[in-house]
Design a protein around this motif. Structure first.
Motif, PDB file in Angstrom:
ATOM      1  N   ASP A  72     -93.742 -34.637  24.410  1.00 19.72           N
ATOM      2  CA  ASP A  72     -93.020 -33.966  25.488  1.00 19.72           C
ATOM      3  C   ASP A  72     -91.579 -34.434  25.461  1.00 19.72           C
ATOM      4  O   ASP A  72     -91.307 -35.636  25.370  1.00 19.72           O
ATOM      5  CB  ASP A  72     -93.638 -34.282  26.848  1.00 19.72           C
ATOM      6  N   ILE A  73     -90.665 -33.497  25.552  1.00 21.04           N
ATOM      7  CA  ILE A  73     -89.244 -33.805  25.566  1.00 21.04           C
ATOM      8  C   ILE A  73     -88.755 -33.695  26.999  1.00 21.04           C
ATOM      9  O   ILE A  73     -88.932 -32.650  27.638  1.00 21.04           O
ATOM     10  CB  ILE A  73     -88.466 -32.835  24.654  1.00 21.04           C
ATOM     11  N   GLN A  74     -88.167 -34.772  27.491  1.00 19.80           N
ATOM     12  CA  GLN A  74     -87.640 -34.783  28.848  1.00 19.80           C
ATOM     13  C   GLN A  74     -86.137 -34.977  28.812  1.00 19.80           C
ATOM     14  O   GLN A  74     -85.628 -35.800  28.054  1.00 19.80           O
ATOM     15  CB  GLN A  74     -88.259 -35.915  29.673  1.00 19.80           C
ATOM     16  N   VAL A  75     -85.453 -34.209  29.626  1.00 16.82           N
ATOM     17  CA  VAL A  75     -84.017 -34.360  29.810  1.00 16.82           C
ATOM     18  C   VAL A  75     -83.787 -34.567  31.299  1.00 16.82           C
ATOM     19  O   VAL A  75     -84.235 -33.764  32.116  1.00 16.82           O
ATOM     20  CB  VAL A  75     -83.244 -33.120  29.294  1.00 16.82           C
ATOM     21  N   LYS A  76     -83.128 -35.657  31.617  1.00 12.59           N
ATOM     22  CA  LYS A  76     -82.839 -36.014  33.009  1.00 12.59           C
ATOM     23  C   LYS A  76     -84.125 -36.030  33.841  1.00 12.59           C
ATOM     24  O   LYS A  76     -84.188 -35.467  34.938  1.00 12.59           O
ATOM     25  CB  LYS A  76     -81.817 -35.062  33.618  1.00 12.59           C
ATOM     26  N   ASN A  77     -85.181 -36.648  33.289  1.00 10.23           N
ATOM     27  CA  ASN A  77     -86.492 -36.807  33.932  1.00 10.23           C
ATOM     28  C   ASN A  77     -87.212 -35.499  34.210  1.00 10.23           C
ATOM     29  O   ASN A  77     -88.119 -35.444  35.029  1.00 10.23           O
ATOM     30  CB  ASN A  77     -86.378 -37.644  35.211  1.00 10.23           C
ATOM     31  N   GLU A  78     -86.836 -34.430  33.537  1.00 11.05           N
ATOM     32  CA  GLU A  78     -87.506 -33.135  33.688  1.00 11.05           C
ATOM     33  C   GLU A  78     -88.036 -32.702  32.322  1.00 11.05           C
ATOM     34  O   GLU A  78     -87.294 -32.660  31.343  1.00 11.05           O
ATOM     35  CB  GLU A  78     -86.522 -32.090  34.211  1.00 11.05           C
ATOM     36  N   ILE A 132     -80.359 -41.793  12.884  1.00  7.23           N
ATOM     37  CA  ILE A 132     -80.580 -40.360  13.067  1.00  7.23           C
ATOM     38  C   ILE A 132     -80.096 -40.013  14.467  1.00  7.23           C
ATOM     39  O   ILE A 132     -80.338 -40.750  15.425  1.00  7.23           O
ATOM     40  CB  ILE A 132     -82.080 -40.012  12.947  1.00  7.23           C
ATOM     41  N   ARG A 133     -79.434 -38.909  14.584  1.00  7.76           N
ATOM     42  CA  ARG A 133     -78.975 -38.433  15.899  1.00  7.76           C
ATOM     43  C   ARG A 133     -79.870 -37.278  16.311  1.00  7.76           C
ATOM     44  O   ARG A 133     -79.948 -36.258  15.627  1.00  7.76           O
ATOM     45  CB  ARG A 133     -77.524 -37.990  15.804  1.00  7.76           C
ATOM     46  N   LEU A 134     -80.596 -37.448  17.406  1.00 10.25           N
ATOM     47  CA  LEU A 134     -81.423 -36.388  17.969  1.00 10.25           C
ATOM     48  C   LEU A 134     -80.577 -35.643  18.983  1.00 10.25           C
ATOM     49  O   LEU A 134     -80.001 -36.256  19.887  1.00 10.25           O
ATOM     50  CB  LEU A 134     -82.654 -36.962  18.658  1.00 10.25           C
ATOM     51  N   ILE A 135     -80.522 -34.319  18.845  1.00  4.95           N
ATOM     52  CA  ILE A 135     -79.666 -33.503  19.695  1.00  4.95           C
ATOM     53  C   ILE A 135     -80.501 -32.398  20.325  1.00  4.95           C
ATOM     54  O   ILE A 135     -81.203 -31.676  19.623  1.00  4.95           O
ATOM     55  CB  ILE A 135     -78.535 -32.852  18.873  1.00  4.95           C
ATOM     56  N   VAL A 136     -80.414 -32.264  21.627  1.00  6.61           N
ATOM     57  CA  VAL A 136     -81.016 -31.115  22.303  1.00  6.61           C
ATOM     58  C   VAL A 136     -79.873 -30.175  22.656  1.00  6.61           C
ATOM     59  O   VAL A 136     -78.926 -30.556  23.346  1.00  6.61           O
ATOM     60  CB  VAL A 136     -81.799 -31.519  23.568  1.00  6.61           C
ATOM     61  N   SER A 137     -79.969 -28.950  22.134  1.00 11.73           N
ATOM     62  CA  SER A 137     -78.946 -27.931  22.402  1.00 11.73           C
ATOM     63  C   SER A 137     -79.513 -26.890  23.345  1.00 11.73           C
ATOM     64  O   SER A 137     -80.682 -26.506  23.254  1.00 11.73           O
ATOM     65  CB  SER A 137     -78.527 -27.255  21.094  1.00 11.73           C
ATOM     66  N   LYS A 138     -78.664 -26.419  24.230  1.00 13.73           N
ATOM     67  CA  LYS A 138     -79.042 -25.398  25.203  1.00 13.73           C
ATOM     68  C   LYS A 138     -78.082 -24.231  25.021  1.00 13.73           C
ATOM     69  O   LYS A 138     -76.863 -24.410  25.124  1.00 13.73           O
ATOM     70  CB  LYS A 138     -78.933 -25.984  26.611  1.00 13.73           C
ATOM     71  N   ASN A 139     -78.618 -23.066  24.696  1.00 13.97           N
ATOM     72  CA  ASN A 139     -77.810 -21.868  24.446  1.00 13.97           C
ATOM     73  C   ASN A 139     -76.727 -22.123  23.387  1.00 13.97           C
ATOM     74  O   ASN A 139     -75.586 -21.682  23.533  1.00 13.97           O
ATOM     75  CB  ASN A 139     -77.179 -21.355  25.738  1.00 13.97           C
ATOM     76  N   GLY A 148     -83.099 -43.176  29.699  1.00 16.15           N
ATOM     77  CA  GLY A 148     -81.843 -42.452  29.888  1.00 16.15           C
ATOM     78  C   GLY A 148     -82.075 -40.961  29.990  1.00 16.15           C
ATOM     79  O   GLY A 148     -83.146 -40.501  30.367  1.00 16.15           O
ATOM     80  N   ARG A 149     -81.076 -40.193  29.607  1.00 15.94           N
ATOM     81  CA  ARG A 149     -81.113 -38.739  29.792  1.00 15.94           C
ATOM     82  C   ARG A 149     -82.136 -38.063  28.896  1.00 15.94           C
ATOM     83  O   ARG A 149     -82.789 -37.120  29.308  1.00 15.94           O
ATOM     84  CB  ARG A 149     -79.734 -38.156  29.547  1.00 15.94           C
ATOM     85  N   LEU A 150     -82.262 -38.511  27.640  1.00 16.71           N
ATOM     86  CA  LEU A 150     -83.217 -37.925  26.705  1.00 16.71           C
ATOM     87  C   LEU A 150     -84.371 -38.894  26.500  1.00 16.71           C
ATOM     88  O   LEU A 150     -84.149 -40.054  26.171  1.00 16.71           O
ATOM     89  CB  LEU A 150     -82.545 -37.630  25.358  1.00 16.71           C
ATOM     90  N   GLN A 151     -85.601 -38.399  26.719  1.00 16.38           N
ATOM     91  CA  GLN A 151     -86.784 -39.226  26.557  1.00 16.38           C
ATOM     92  C   GLN A 151     -87.848 -38.443  25.819  1.00 16.38           C
ATOM     93  O   GLN A 151     -87.964 -37.220  25.983  1.00 16.38           O
ATOM     94  CB  GLN A 151     -87.323 -39.670  27.915  1.00 16.38           C
ATOM     95  N   LEU A 152     -88.637 -39.163  25.009  1.00 14.18           N
ATOM     96  CA  LEU A 152     -89.767 -38.582  24.300  1.00 14.18           C
ATOM     97  C   LEU A 152     -91.036 -39.255  24.788  1.00 14.18           C
ATOM     98  O   LEU A 152     -91.108 -40.480  24.827  1.00 14.18           O
ATOM     99  CB  LEU A 152     -89.626 -38.778  22.788  1.00 14.18           C
ATOM    100  N   ILE A 153     -92.036 -38.454  25.144  1.00  9.57           N
ATOM    101  CA  ILE A 153     -93.293 -38.986  25.658  1.00  9.57           C
ATOM    102  C   ILE A 153     -94.432 -38.396  24.836  1.00  9.57           C
ATOM    103  O   ILE A 153     -94.603 -37.179  24.768  1.00  9.57           O
ATOM    104  CB  ILE A 153     -93.463 -38.652  27.154  1.00  9.57           C
ATOM    105  N   LYS A 154     -95.203 -39.291  24.211  1.00  5.91           N
ATOM    106  CA  LYS A 154     -96.282 -38.882  23.314  1.00  5.91           C
ATOM    107  C   LYS A 154     -97.592 -38.819  24.087  1.00  5.91           C
ATOM    108  O   LYS A 154     -97.978 -39.789  24.736  1.00  5.91           O
ATOM    109  CB  LYS A 154     -96.373 -39.884  22.167  1.00  5.91           C
TER     110      LYS A 154
END
Length: 92
Positions: free
Chosen positions: A68-74, A21-28, A56-62
């Protein structure tokens, strides 16, 4: 493809590939970050006490009943575990 709309014009999408499965976060409307993972690993993450998935860049924290979805540690957004699980079930 399944999608969960997040806040601030963000979207979490799930794209089914032959063996993952490919998880994708899209912005605008444009792809921002993605991660490929086996469906079994994603279900295991939901069912176990494991609190962190991916490095890495995309992380999931339960935490409790949220992911919580984190991108680049944010932290960019949170979704319910139930919403995440329902999207995965549709990928079977």
């Amino acid at each position: 493809m399944e999608s969960i709309f997040l806040n601030n014009n963000l979207k979490l999408s799930f794209e089914k590939l032959p063996h993952s499965i490919r998880l994708i976060v899209s912005k605008n409307g444009e792809e921002w970050v993605c991660r490929k993972e086996k469906l079994k690993s994603l279900f295991t993450f939901l069912e176990t006490d494991k609190e962190h998935l991916f490095k890495g860049r995309l992380q999931l924290i339960k935490t409790n009943d949220q992911i919580d979805i984190q991108v680049k540690n944010e932290s960019i957004s949170s979704i319910s575990i139930e919403a995440f699980q329902q999207a995965l079930i549709k990928m079977k």
